[in-house]
Design an enzyme around this catalytic site. Sequence first.
Site, short mmCIF file in Angstrom:
data_model
loop_
_atom_site.label_atom_id
_atom_site.label_comp_id
_atom_site.label_asym_id
_atom_site.label_seq_id
_atom_site.Cartn_x
_atom_site.Cartn_y
_atom_site.Cartn_z
N LYS A 189 0.78 -1.24 0.11
CA LYS A 189 0.15 0.09 0.09
C LYS A 189 0.81 1.18 0.22
CE LYS A 189 -3.72 0.66 2.67
NZ LYS A 189 -4.65 0.27 4.11
N LYS A 231 -8.46 -9.01 -3.32
CA LYS A 231 -9.45 -9.32 -2.64
C LYS A 231 -10.54 -8.42 -2.29
CE LYS A 231 -8.16 -7.10 1.80
NZ LYS A 231 -8.14 -6.67 3.01
N LYS A 253 -13.22 -2.78 1.30
CA LYS A 253 -14.20 -1.98 1.37
C LYS A 253 -13.58 -0.47 0.77
CE LYS A 253 -13.78 -1.90 6.43
NZ LYS A 253 -12.46 -1.57 6.55
#
Length: 330
Positions: free
Chosen positions: A114, A195, A198
């Site tokens: 990330k 994956k 959200k």
Amino acid sequence: MTETKRVLSGIAPSGAPTLGNYLGALKFWVEDQSSADCFYCIVDLHAITVDQSPSVLKEQTLELAASLLAIGLDPKVSTIFIQSQVPEHTQLGWLMESTATFGELSRMTQFKDKGKGSNVTRASLFTYPALMAADILLYQTTHVPVGDDQKQHLELTRDLALRFNNKYGETFKVPHPEIPSVGARIMDLQDPKRKMSKSSETAAGNIYLTDEPDTIRKKIQRAVTDTENKVRFDPESTQKAGVSNLLTIFGALTNRHPVEIATNYSSYGTLKGDLIEATIETLEPIRKRIAELRCDDAALIGTLREGAHKAQLVARDTFDKAKEAMGLIA
Ligand code: AMP
Ligand code: TRP
């Protein structure tokens, strides 16, 4: 004597909770309520490790709180609270940052994926696993129900607890992860190599707890499969990743093994049709309850504040012990 089971888990208000969150973690939070002393934390301080608009963050925090109550978490049974309302999290977080090493934090794959290599990555994204360790260790937690993606963070938490105990004296319980055998990794419906998340921007690949039945129907109908039209569970093969994901979701929703489910279907169409029904059956009552709870945000905030007070009583005790152990004057 068997030790009392003490559960803590956390979820970030970084978007609307998905079916992946539900099947990988939240469903087990509800189950644990009947057998353990449970602490469930909305980890807003983890959400701000990346850019968040303040008004969106507030809204997502309330929506997540309503979602947690709507799935069946009961504030009379479990302690449900917002992380930033219990200051001991950041306080113990600092002690954990002073326990973890640069090398350990650099090895965290979530950070590497990330944030690594960018100058605008926030420092807190790098140190976040130390705060997560504090979240867990503050409550003398024995079990942490999480999806598979949190395994490495849990290993770090265990290492930090052991190191602290060895160096400064017995202070923390060493927690065990609880990772489901089916549902620990629900993938994106449009890109089954990724994956379901959200914080992802492509809503078509995610099923949200607040999706209307029609939306669920469309998303599952359009879910990526392959041209072989053979229902087979083989999550390792790139070709079968899509259909395997559908079988995993079905298995996790109905407590069956995906391999067994596969034997009942000879076409993707019928599999998808039945999966749509099972998904709507689980999510529709949750969606309705979220909408009801959101009619009274003041009550929701009140419930969370009470949770924070209860949590703080336990957290303060551990924090004081840790401080003292390290030689800080309490
Ligand atoms: P997060 O969405 O990162 O705040 O995660 C909250 C919880 O949901 C954690 O325990 C995650 O491991 C779990 N989780 C998130 N996404 C998935 C997914 N796609 N499949 C299974 N579990 C998930
Ligand atoms: N890092 C977790 C995630 O991304 C969320 C989290 C924060 C958490 N603190 C926690 C999970 C403590 C379990 C226990 O999903």
